[in-house]
Design a protein around this motif. Structure first.
Motif, PDB file in Angstrom:
ATOM      1  N   ASP A  42       0.921  -1.217   0.101  1.00  0.00           N
ATOM      2  CA  ASP A  42       0.058   0.024   0.169  1.00  0.00           C
ATOM      3  C   ASP A  42       0.760   1.242  -0.047  1.00  0.00           C
ATOM      4  O   ASP A  42       1.840   1.310   0.563  1.00  0.00           O
ATOM      5  N   ASP A  43       0.233   2.277  -0.855  1.00  0.00           N
ATOM      6  CA  ASP A  43       0.992   3.466  -0.520  1.00  0.00           C
ATOM      7  C   ASP A  43       0.744   3.983   0.845  1.00  0.00           C
ATOM      8  O   ASP A  43      -0.245   3.549   1.250  1.00  0.00           O
ATOM      9  N   GLU A  44       1.638   5.061   1.139  1.00  0.00           N
ATOM     10  CA  GLU A  44       1.492   5.632   2.370  1.00  0.00           C
ATOM     11  C   GLU A  44       1.224   7.248   2.108  1.00  0.00           C
ATOM     12  O   GLU A  44       1.987   7.816   1.292  1.00  0.00           O
ATOM     13  N   ILE A  45       0.120   7.880   2.780  1.00  0.00           N
ATOM     14  CA  ILE A  45      -0.127   9.225   2.692  1.00  0.00           C
ATOM     15  C   ILE A  45       0.467   9.938   3.888  1.00  0.00           C
ATOM     16  O   ILE A  45      -0.177   9.402   4.948  1.00  0.00           O
ATOM     17  N   GLU A  46       1.165  10.735   3.977  1.00  0.00           N
ATOM     18  CA  GLU A  46       1.551  11.403   5.253  1.00  0.00           C
ATOM     19  C   GLU A  46       0.202  12.424   5.683  1.00  0.00           C
ATOM     20  O   GLU A  46      -0.161  13.324   4.718  1.00  0.00           O
ATOM     21  N   VAL A  47      -0.107  12.280   6.818  1.00  0.00           N
ATOM     22  CA  VAL A  47      -1.232  13.418   7.240  1.00  0.00           C
ATOM     23  C   VAL A  47      -0.935  14.015   8.400  1.00  0.00           C
ATOM     24  O   VAL A  47      -1.420  14.614   9.296  1.00  0.00           O
ATOM     25  N   THR A  48       0.592  14.264   8.810  1.00  0.00           N
ATOM     26  CA  THR A  48       1.002  14.900   9.713  1.00  0.00           C
ATOM     27  C   THR A  48       0.615  16.619   9.698  1.00  0.00           C
ATOM     28  O   THR A  48       0.259  17.164   8.809  1.00  0.00           O
ATOM     29  N   HIS A  49       0.269  16.997  10.714  1.00  0.00           N
ATOM     30  CA  HIS A  49      -0.298  18.342  11.168  1.00  0.00           C
ATOM     31  C   HIS A  49       0.480  19.006  12.432  1.00  0.00           C
ATOM     32  O   HIS A  49       1.495  18.326  13.029  1.00  0.00           O
ATOM     33  N   TYR A  50       0.289  20.210  12.497  1.00  0.00           N
ATOM     34  CA  TYR A  50       0.634  21.161  13.590  1.00  0.00           C
ATOM     35  C   TYR A  50       0.621  20.555  14.967  1.00  0.00           C
ATOM     36  O   TYR A  50       1.543  20.787  15.850  1.00  0.00           O
ATOM     37  N   ASN A  51      -0.616  19.746  15.116  1.00  0.00           N
ATOM     38  CA  ASN A  51      -0.597  19.143  16.270  1.00  0.00           C
ATOM     39  C   ASN A  51      -0.512  17.801  16.494  1.00  0.00           C
ATOM     40  O   ASN A  51      -1.031  17.105  17.431  1.00  0.00           O
ATOM     41  N   SER A  52       0.282  17.061  15.459  1.00  0.00           N
ATOM     42  CA  SER A  52       0.593  15.642  15.684  1.00  0.00           C
ATOM     43  C   SER A  52       1.378  15.371  16.931  1.00  0.00           C
ATOM     44  O   SER A  52       2.107  16.103  17.338  1.00  0.00           O
ATOM     45  N   PRO A  53       0.567  14.473  17.670  1.00  0.00           N
ATOM     46  CA  PRO A  53       1.342  13.988  19.035  1.00  0.00           C
ATOM     47  C   PRO A  53       2.940  13.755  18.948  1.00  0.00           C
ATOM     48  O   PRO A  53       3.315  13.266  18.117  1.00  0.00           O
ATOM     49  N   GLY A  55       5.023  15.540  17.912  1.00  0.00           N
ATOM     50  CA  GLY A  55       5.705  16.012  16.541  1.00  0.00           C
ATOM     51  C   GLY A  55       6.272  14.886  15.934  1.00  0.00           C
ATOM     52  O   GLY A  55       7.369  14.867  15.152  1.00  0.00           O
ATOM     53  N   THR A  56       5.348  13.665  15.799  1.00  0.00           N
ATOM     54  CA  THR A  56       5.481  12.493  15.185  1.00  0.00           C
ATOM     55  C   THR A  56       4.638  12.513  14.013  1.00  0.00           C
ATOM     56  O   THR A  56       3.654  12.845  13.804  1.00  0.00           O
ATOM     57  N   LYS A  57       5.425  11.976  12.810  1.00  0.00           N
ATOM     58  CA  LYS A  57       4.631  11.941  11.629  1.00  0.00           C
ATOM     59  C   LYS A  57       3.649  10.883  11.854  1.00  0.00           C
ATOM     60  O   LYS A  57       3.635   9.826  12.211  1.00  0.00           O
ATOM     61  N   GLU A  58       2.532  11.187  10.874  1.00  0.00           N
ATOM     62  CA  GLU A  58       1.357  10.501  10.890  1.00  0.00           C
ATOM     63  C   GLU A  58       1.018   9.919   9.442  1.00  0.00           C
ATOM     64  O   GLU A  58       1.321  10.627   8.489  1.00  0.00           O
ATOM     65  N   PHE A  59       0.587   8.777   9.444  1.00  0.00           N
ATOM     66  CA  PHE A  59       0.240   8.239   7.868  1.00  0.00           C
ATOM     67  C   PHE A  59      -1.016   7.573   8.001  1.00  0.00           C
ATOM     68  O   PHE A  59      -1.548   7.050   8.853  1.00  0.00           O
ATOM     69  N   ILE A  60      -1.783   7.539   6.703  1.00  0.00           N
ATOM     70  CA  ILE A  60      -2.821   6.621   6.406  1.00  0.00           C
ATOM     71  C   ILE A  60      -2.516   5.740   5.177  1.00  0.00           C
ATOM     72  O   ILE A  60      -1.503   6.340   4.376  1.00  0.00           O
TER      73      ILE A  60
END
Length: 148
Positions: A42-53, A55-60
């Protein structure tokens, strides 16, 4: 106490393809010696934002890439398998393939044949490696009841 292993070898695997785009049956690929089935990623889409817990990158997950399938055959120049594969490659369109595992489970998928590479060692058999890109989903079908 642990039970007996259910491990199996690849002996008995059958890889087959439709001889034409409209074929309803599959033609066995002659004398395969090594098969690397498709790997779905699966491709990964980064969904990191200013309030990501923390300061860790988030993906879907994004789209699924069904991957490539490669297999090696004992190569017979101008043999039936070579003609079958090169005929499909020349059309530049995916062709139906079926991989039947030793226990009767099948994987069916469409494969765009992209590469055909014969080798001719001095003191060994002739082989050819076929490389293809899976187009669409891989359908996994359980073994028939009472089968292998």
């Amino acid at each position: 106490m642990a039970g007996n292993s259910q491990a199996m070898t690849g002996l008995g695997i059958v890889i087959a393809m439709k001889a034409t785009a409209n074929a309803t049956t599959y033609t066995d690929i002659g004398e395969p010696t090594d098969i690397t089935p498709p790997q779905s990623m699966d491709d990964e889409i980064e969904v990191t934002h200013y309030n990501s817990p923390n300061g860790t990158k988030e993906f879907i997950g994004g789209l699924t890439d069904p991957g490539e399938c490669t297999f090696t055959i004992n190569y017979i120049p101008d043999g039936a398998t070579e003609r079958l594969i090169l005929g499909a490659k020349a059309l530049r369109k995916p062709r139906g393939f079926k991989l039947t595992w030793p226990n009767g489970v099948t994987w069916t998928f469409d494969l765009l044949i992209r590469g055909f590479q014969p080798t001719a060692p001095l003191n060994d058999r002739l082989t050819a490696e076929v490389t293809g890109r899976v187009s669409g989903s891989v359908v996994i079908t359980p073994a028939p009841s009472g089968g292998a």
